[in-house]
Design a protein around this motif. Structure first.
Motif, PDB file in Angstrom:
ATOM      1  N   ASN A   9       0.823  -1.209   0.000  1.00  0.00           N
ATOM      2  CA  ASN A   9       0.000   0.000   0.000  1.00  0.00           C
ATOM      3  C   ASN A   9       0.861   1.266   0.000  1.00  0.00           C
ATOM      4  O   ASN A   9       0.586   2.216  -0.742  1.00  0.00           O
ATOM      5  CB  ASN A   9      -0.948   0.018   1.196  1.00  0.00           C
ATOM      6  CG  ASN A   9      -2.037  -1.024   1.095  1.00  0.00           C
ATOM      7  OD1 ASN A   9      -2.389  -1.477   0.003  1.00  0.00           O
ATOM      8  ND2 ASN A   9      -2.572  -1.437   2.230  1.00  0.00           N
ATOM      9  N   MET A  10       1.906   1.283   0.825  1.00  0.00           N
ATOM     10  CA  MET A  10       2.781   2.453   0.877  1.00  0.00           C
ATOM     11  C   MET A  10       3.515   2.637  -0.449  1.00  0.00           C
ATOM     12  O   MET A  10       3.671   3.763  -0.932  1.00  0.00           O
ATOM     13  CB  MET A  10       3.768   2.337   2.040  1.00  0.00           C
ATOM     14  CG  MET A  10       3.114   2.504   3.399  1.00  0.00           C
ATOM     15  SD  MET A  10       4.304   2.588   4.764  1.00  0.00           S
ATOM     16  CE  MET A  10       4.929   0.916   4.786  1.00  0.00           C
ATOM     17  N   GLU A  11       3.958   1.526  -1.038  1.00  0.00           N
ATOM     18  CA  GLU A  11       4.663   1.631  -2.316  1.00  0.00           C
ATOM     19  C   GLU A  11       3.731   2.157  -3.406  1.00  0.00           C
ATOM     20  O   GLU A  11       4.135   3.006  -4.218  1.00  0.00           O
ATOM     21  CB  GLU A  11       5.248   0.280  -2.727  1.00  0.00           C
ATOM     22  CG  GLU A  11       6.124   0.386  -3.955  1.00  0.00           C
ATOM     23  CD  GLU A  11       6.934  -0.853  -4.230  1.00  0.00           C
ATOM     24  OE1 GLU A  11       7.239  -1.074  -5.415  1.00  0.00           O
ATOM     25  OE2 GLU A  11       7.262  -1.601  -3.285  1.00  0.00           O
ATOM     26  N   ASN A  12       2.485   1.700  -3.432  1.00  0.00           N
ATOM     27  CA  ASN A  12       1.525   2.215  -4.410  1.00  0.00           C
ATOM     28  C   ASN A  12       1.338   3.722  -4.256  1.00  0.00           C
ATOM     29  O   ASN A  12       1.273   4.451  -5.242  1.00  0.00           O
ATOM     30  CB  ASN A  12       0.186   1.492  -4.293  1.00  0.00           C
ATOM     31  CG  ASN A  12       0.246   0.063  -4.777  1.00  0.00           C
ATOM     32  OD1 ASN A  12       1.110  -0.305  -5.573  1.00  0.00           O
ATOM     33  ND2 ASN A  12      -0.671  -0.764  -4.296  1.00  0.00           N
ATOM     34  N   GLU A  13       1.248   4.192  -3.014  1.00  0.00           N
ATOM     35  CA  GLU A  13       1.115   5.628  -2.767  1.00  0.00           C
ATOM     36  C   GLU A  13       2.346   6.388  -3.242  1.00  0.00           C
ATOM     37  O   GLU A  13       2.229   7.457  -3.855  1.00  0.00           O
ATOM     38  CB  GLU A  13       0.887   5.900  -1.280  1.00  0.00           C
ATOM     39  CG  GLU A  13      -0.492   5.536  -0.777  1.00  0.00           C
ATOM     40  CD  GLU A  13      -0.674   5.850   0.704  1.00  0.00           C
ATOM     41  OE1 GLU A  13      -0.143   6.889   1.169  1.00  0.00           O
ATOM     42  OE2 GLU A  13      -1.346   5.060   1.387  1.00  0.00           O
ATOM     43  N   LEU A  14       3.534   5.828  -2.956  1.00  0.00           N
ATOM     44  CA  LEU A  14       4.761   6.507  -3.372  1.00  0.00           C
ATOM     45  C   LEU A  14       4.912   6.513  -4.891  1.00  0.00           C
ATOM     46  O   LEU A  14       5.374   7.502  -5.466  1.00  0.00           O
ATOM     47  CB  LEU A  14       5.986   5.856  -2.722  1.00  0.00           C
ATOM     48  CG  LEU A  14       6.289   6.309  -1.302  1.00  0.00           C
ATOM     49  CD1 LEU A  14       7.454   5.520  -0.721  1.00  0.00           C
ATOM     50  CD2 LEU A  14       6.596   7.783  -1.251  1.00  0.00           C
ATOM     51  N   VAL A  15       4.532   5.422  -5.547  1.00  0.00           N
ATOM     52  CA  VAL A  15       4.588   5.373  -7.012  1.00  0.00           C
ATOM     53  C   VAL A  15       3.697   6.474  -7.586  1.00  0.00           C
ATOM     54  O   VAL A  15       4.096   7.208  -8.501  1.00  0.00           O
ATOM     55  CB  VAL A  15       4.176   3.977  -7.539  1.00  0.00           C
ATOM     56  CG1 VAL A  15       3.855   4.016  -9.022  1.00  0.00           C
ATOM     57  CG2 VAL A  15       5.278   2.959  -7.262  1.00  0.00           C
ATOM     58  N   HIS A  16       2.505   6.615  -7.035  1.00  0.00           N
ATOM     59  CA  HIS A  16       1.578   7.658  -7.488  1.00  0.00           C
ATOM     60  C   HIS A  16       2.194   9.041  -7.274  1.00  0.00           C
ATOM     61  O   HIS A  16       2.136   9.907  -8.159  1.00  0.00           O
ATOM     62  CB  HIS A  16       0.244   7.528  -6.738  1.00  0.00           C
ATOM     63  CG  HIS A  16      -0.751   8.557  -7.111  1.00  0.00           C
ATOM     64  ND1 HIS A  16      -1.384   8.576  -8.332  1.00  0.00           N
ATOM     65  CD2 HIS A  16      -1.222   9.630  -6.419  1.00  0.00           C
ATOM     66  CE1 HIS A  16      -2.198   9.613  -8.382  1.00  0.00           C
ATOM     67  NE2 HIS A  16      -2.125  10.265  -7.227  1.00  0.00           N
ATOM     68  N   GLN A  17       2.801   9.268  -6.116  1.00  0.00           N
ATOM     69  CA  GLN A  17       3.416  10.566  -5.832  1.00  0.00           C
ATOM     70  C   GLN A  17       4.591  10.831  -6.767  1.00  0.00           C
ATOM     71  O   GLN A  17       4.751  11.946  -7.280  1.00  0.00           O
ATOM     72  CB  GLN A  17       3.878  10.637  -4.369  1.00  0.00           C
ATOM     73  CG  GLN A  17       4.465  11.980  -3.978  1.00  0.00           C
ATOM     74  CD  GLN A  17       3.466  13.111  -4.070  1.00  0.00           C
ATOM     75  OE1 GLN A  17       2.382  13.022  -3.526  1.00  0.00           O
ATOM     76  NE2 GLN A  17       3.814  14.177  -4.770  1.00  0.00           N
ATOM     77  N   LEU A  18       5.417   9.811  -7.014  1.00  0.00           N
ATOM     78  CA  LEU A  18       6.543   9.984  -7.934  1.00  0.00           C
ATOM     79  C   LEU A  18       6.047  10.361  -9.325  1.00  0.00           C
ATOM     80  O   LEU A  18       6.591  11.264  -9.969  1.00  0.00           O
ATOM     81  CB  LEU A  18       7.380   8.703  -8.006  1.00  0.00           C
ATOM     82  CG  LEU A  18       8.238   8.381  -6.792  1.00  0.00           C
ATOM     83  CD1 LEU A  18       8.745   6.947  -6.866  1.00  0.00           C
ATOM     84  CD2 LEU A  18       9.398   9.355  -6.672  1.00  0.00           C
ATOM     85  N   GLU A  19       5.010   9.680  -9.789  1.00  0.00           N
ATOM     86  CA  GLU A  19       4.461   9.973 -11.109  1.00  0.00           C
ATOM     87  C   GLU A  19       3.917  11.399 -11.164  1.00  0.00           C
ATOM     88  O   GLU A  19       4.106  12.095 -12.168  1.00  0.00           O
ATOM     89  CB  GLU A  19       3.376   8.957 -11.474  1.00  0.00           C
ATOM     90  CG  GLU A  19       3.944   7.583 -11.752  1.00  0.00           C
ATOM     91  CD  GLU A  19       2.897   6.495 -11.896  1.00  0.00           C
ATOM     92  OE1 GLU A  19       3.253   5.437 -12.449  1.00  0.00           O
ATOM     93  OE2 GLU A  19       1.734   6.687 -11.470  1.00  0.00           O
ATOM     94  N   GLN A  20       3.265  11.852 -10.100  1.00  0.00           N
ATOM     95  CA  GLN A  20       2.777  13.233 -10.049  1.00  0.00           C
ATOM     96  C   GLN A  20       3.927  14.230 -10.102  1.00  0.00           C
ATOM     97  O   GLN A  20       3.785  15.331 -10.620  1.00  0.00           O
ATOM     98  CB  GLN A  20       1.948  13.476  -8.795  1.00  0.00           C
ATOM     99  CG  GLN A  20       0.566  12.886  -8.844  1.00  0.00           C
ATOM    100  CD  GLN A  20      -0.256  13.283  -7.620  1.00  0.00           C
ATOM    101  OE1 GLN A  20       0.269  13.427  -6.528  1.00  0.00           O
ATOM    102  NE2 GLN A  20      -1.552  13.452  -7.828  1.00  0.00           N
TER     103      GLN A  20
END
Length: 121
Positions: A9-20
């Protein structure tokens, strides 16, 4: 298990933030940690967690690392004492393109002279 689900879950959130932020997750390094302590203690040691699934065998290695770090930090460890995982943490460091030094237009000599004044102390 819950630890693996939390890391996912944390990695999914970080991936989303990195993409943003315009950073490809392929250009990022993910670092996983856990705050670990002996049962009932009021302080934890931050222990690196390896990438991938945290299996029982991997958690045993994490516990060994905790005991070793505890002994280095405090001069003793209690290998027969139950340990607790208090928090899991994940951070990501993204590699981006090098920032170019800005270029400025050349000023003429008339533009470069702002003003002069005398100062007495």
């Amino acid at each position: 298990n819950k630890v693996n689900a939390d890391f996912r879950n944390m990695e999914n959130e970080l991936v989303h933030q990195l993409e943003q932020d315009g950073v490809s997750p392929d250009n990022a390094k993910f670092n996983r940690f856990g705050d670990v302590r002996y049962a009932g203690q009021g302080y934890e040691l931050n222990i690196d967690f390896p990438p991938g699934e945290i299996t029982e065998a991997i958690f045993d290695k994490i516990c060994d690392e905790f005991h070793s770090q505890h002994e280095m930090e405090f001069g003793h460890c209690f290998r027969d004492t139950k340990i607790e995982l208090v928090n899991v943490r994940l951070n990501a460091v993204g590699e981006t393109e090098k920032i170019q030094e800005p270029t400025y237009p050349q000023a003429t000599s008339a533009q470069s002279h702002v003003s002069t004044c005398s100062s007495l102390f």
